[in-house]
Design an enzyme around this catalytic site. Sequence first.
Site, PDB file in Angstrom:
ATOM      1  N   ASP A  60       0.856  -1.200   0.000  1.00  0.00           N
ATOM      2  CA  ASP A  60       0.000   0.000   0.000  1.00  0.00           C
ATOM      3  C   ASP A  60       0.880   1.235   0.000  1.00  0.00           C
ATOM      4  O   ASP A  60       1.104   1.840   1.041  1.00  0.00           O
ATOM      5  CB  ASP A  60      -0.924  -0.032   1.221  1.00  0.00           C
ATOM      6  CG  ASP A  60      -1.794   1.209   1.298  1.00  0.00           C
ATOM      7  OD1 ASP A  60      -1.833   1.979   0.312  1.00  0.00           O
ATOM      8  OD2 ASP A  60      -2.425   1.410   2.359  1.00  0.00           O
ATOM      9  N   LYS A  62       0.115   3.686  -2.130  1.00  0.00           N
ATOM     10  CA  LYS A  62      -0.782   4.708  -2.716  1.00  0.00           C
ATOM     11  C   LYS A  62      -0.021   5.528  -3.747  1.00  0.00           C
ATOM     12  O   LYS A  62       0.095   6.747  -3.657  1.00  0.00           O
ATOM     13  CB  LYS A  62      -1.396   5.584  -1.635  1.00  0.00           C
ATOM     14  CG  LYS A  62      -2.310   4.801  -0.709  1.00  0.00           C
ATOM     15  CD  LYS A  62      -3.186   5.698   0.141  1.00  0.00           C
ATOM     16  CE  LYS A  62      -4.052   4.875   1.068  1.00  0.00           C
ATOM     17  NZ  LYS A  62      -3.293   4.130   2.101  1.00  0.00           N
ATOM     18  N   ALA A  64       1.304   7.639  -6.664  1.00  0.00           N
ATOM     19  CA  ALA A  64       0.636   8.802  -7.275  1.00  0.00           C
ATOM     20  C   ALA A  64       1.661   9.714  -7.934  1.00  0.00           C
ATOM     21  O   ALA A  64       1.810  10.869  -7.550  1.00  0.00           O
ATOM     22  CB  ALA A  64      -0.159   9.567  -6.219  1.00  0.00           C
ATOM     23  N   PRO A  67       4.285   8.558 -14.806  1.00  0.00           N
ATOM     24  CA  PRO A  67       4.370   7.141 -15.179  1.00  0.00           C
ATOM     25  C   PRO A  67       5.727   6.491 -14.890  1.00  0.00           C
ATOM     26  O   PRO A  67       5.788   5.398 -14.330  1.00  0.00           O
ATOM     27  CB  PRO A  67       4.059   7.160 -16.683  1.00  0.00           C
ATOM     28  CG  PRO A  67       3.162   8.353 -16.851  1.00  0.00           C
ATOM     29  CD  PRO A  67       3.661   9.377 -15.876  1.00  0.00           C
ATOM     30  N   VAL A 171     -13.296  -0.163   8.823  1.00  0.00           N
ATOM     31  CA  VAL A 171     -14.063  -0.943   9.807  1.00  0.00           C
ATOM     32  C   VAL A 171     -13.379  -0.864  11.173  1.00  0.00           C
ATOM     33  O   VAL A 171     -12.161  -0.850  11.252  1.00  0.00           O
ATOM     34  CB  VAL A 171     -14.107  -2.419   9.335  1.00  0.00           C
ATOM     35  CG1 VAL A 171     -14.485  -3.348  10.447  1.00  0.00           C
ATOM     36  CG2 VAL A 171     -15.064  -2.554   8.164  1.00  0.00           C
ATOM     37  N   GLY A 172     -14.147  -0.812  12.231  1.00  0.00           N
ATOM     38  CA  GLY A 172     -13.571  -0.855  13.578  1.00  0.00           C
ATOM     39  C   GLY A 172     -13.075   0.500  14.031  1.00  0.00           C
ATOM     40  O   GLY A 172     -13.871   1.385  14.348  1.00  0.00           O
TER      41      GLY A 172
HETATM   42  O1  O7M Z   1      -8.385  -0.411  10.573  1.00  0.00           O
HETATM   43  P1  O7M Z   1      -7.491   0.805  10.639  1.00  0.00           P
HETATM   44  O2  O7M Z   1      -8.219   2.076  10.647  1.00  0.00           O
HETATM   45  O3  O7M Z   1      -6.470   0.701  11.726  1.00  0.00           O
HETATM   46  O4  O7M Z   1      -6.577   0.768   9.306  1.00  0.00           O
HETATM   47  C1  O7M Z   1      -7.102   1.024   8.055  1.00  0.00           C
HETATM   48  C2  O7M Z   1      -6.025   0.831   7.016  1.00  0.00           C
HETATM   49  O5  O7M Z   1      -6.563   1.091   5.740  1.00  0.00           O
HETATM   50  C3  O7M Z   1      -4.818   1.749   7.169  1.00  0.00           C
HETATM   51  O6  O7M Z   1      -3.665   1.028   6.732  1.00  0.00           O
HETATM   52  C4  O7M Z   1      -5.095   2.878   6.212  1.00  0.00           C
HETATM   53  O7  O7M Z   1      -3.917   3.459   5.691  1.00  0.00           O
HETATM   54  C5  O7M Z   1      -5.857   2.152   5.098  1.00  0.00           C
HETATM   55  N1  O7M Z   1      -6.833   2.958   4.358  1.00  0.00           N
HETATM   56  C6  O7M Z   1      -7.795   3.664   5.020  1.00  0.00           C
HETATM   57  O8  O7M Z   1      -7.925   3.603   6.244  1.00  0.00           O
HETATM   58  N2  O7M Z   1      -8.658   4.452   4.305  1.00  0.00           N
HETATM   59  C7  O7M Z   1      -8.615   4.542   2.958  1.00  0.00           C
HETATM   60  O9  O7M Z   1      -9.431   5.222   2.375  1.00  0.00           O
HETATM   61  C8  O7M Z   1      -7.677   3.783   2.265  1.00  0.00           C
HETATM   62  C9  O7M Z   1      -6.838   2.956   2.973  1.00  0.00           C
HETATM   63  C10 O7M Z   1      -6.079   2.039   2.215  1.00  0.00           C
HETATM   64  O10 O7M Z   1      -5.723   0.952   2.567  1.00  0.00           O
HETATM   65  O11 O7M Z   1      -5.843   2.412   0.972  1.00  0.00           O
HETATM   66  C11 O7M Z   1      -5.361   1.495   0.116  1.00  0.00           C
END
Ligand code: O7M
Length: 213
Positions: A60, A62, A64, A67, A171-172
Site C-alpha cells: 500500500d 498509494k 501517485a 508514469p 471498519v472498527g
Molecule cells: O483499521 P485501521 O483504521 O487501523 O486501518 C485502516 C487501514 O486502511 C490503514 O492502513 C489505512 O492506511 C488504510 N486505508 C484507510 O484507512 N482508508 C482509505 O481510504 C484507504 C486505505 C487504504 O488501505 O488504501 C489502500
Amino acid sequence: MNRKTRLILALDVTSRERALFLTELLKDRFDAIKIGYPLILSAGPGIVQEISKLAPVIADLKIADIPNTNRLICEAVLEKGASGIIAHAFPGMDSLMACIDSVAAYGADLYVVTEMSHPGAEQFMAPLAEDLARLAVNVNAAGVVAPATRPEKIKRIRSIIGNRIIISPGVGAQGGSALQAIRAGADYLIVGRSVFEADDPKEAANKVLFEIV
Ligand code: O7M
C-alpha cells in the site's frame, strides 16, 4: 487473492519483529497482509520479502506520480514479492497504465483508490470517486479501494465497476461496520488497529469473521 476469510490485515506497525509476530499469529485469519509506509520505512523494504514468504502481501504505497516514477516504485516492491499494489487514480490514465504494465509483468494485481475512508475525503475525493472508479475499469485494474465508513458509496462504486474486486478500509477503529460494508458490496475488509491493538488479536479477528458470515 484467494477469497477465504475476506479479511485483509492492515499491518501498520513500525517494528519488524512485531510485524513478523503478528503475521504468524494472524495469517490463517486473513487472505492478505497490507503493508504500507509505516512498516516499510521503519523496517526497510526487505520486510516485503520476509512477509511475502508467510502470506500474500499487498503493498500500500498509494502510488501517485508520473508514469516512469510509478513504474520504478511498482517494480521495487514487486521484485520483493508483493502480489498486490495500491495506486491513486487522480494522476491520470498514463500514470495508472504504468502500474498496470508493471503488475502484469509480475502476475500481480492493481487496486485503485476511489474515495478514502476518513472525513477529509469528502473535500476533494468524494465528488470525483465515480470518475476515478471508471478510470480503474478503463485500465482494467483488478479492483478498487472504497470506504467502509460510507457503505452507500460502496454501492455506487459497485454499480460502476461490475464484478471487479472492492477492498474496503474503515471498519472498527474508524467506525465503519463490517457487516454493512459487506452487504453494500465489499469483497474484502481491510482491518488494522481494531485487531492488532486488541489484547487478543486472534479473538478480535474472530469477532469480525463471525460478524460477516
Ligand atoms: O483499521 P485501521 O483504521 O487501523 O486501518 C485502516 C487501514 O486502511 C490503514 O492502513 C489505512 O492506511 C488504510 N486505508 C484507510 O484507512 N482508508 C482509505 O481510504 C484507504 C486505505 C487504504 O488501505 O488504501 C489502500
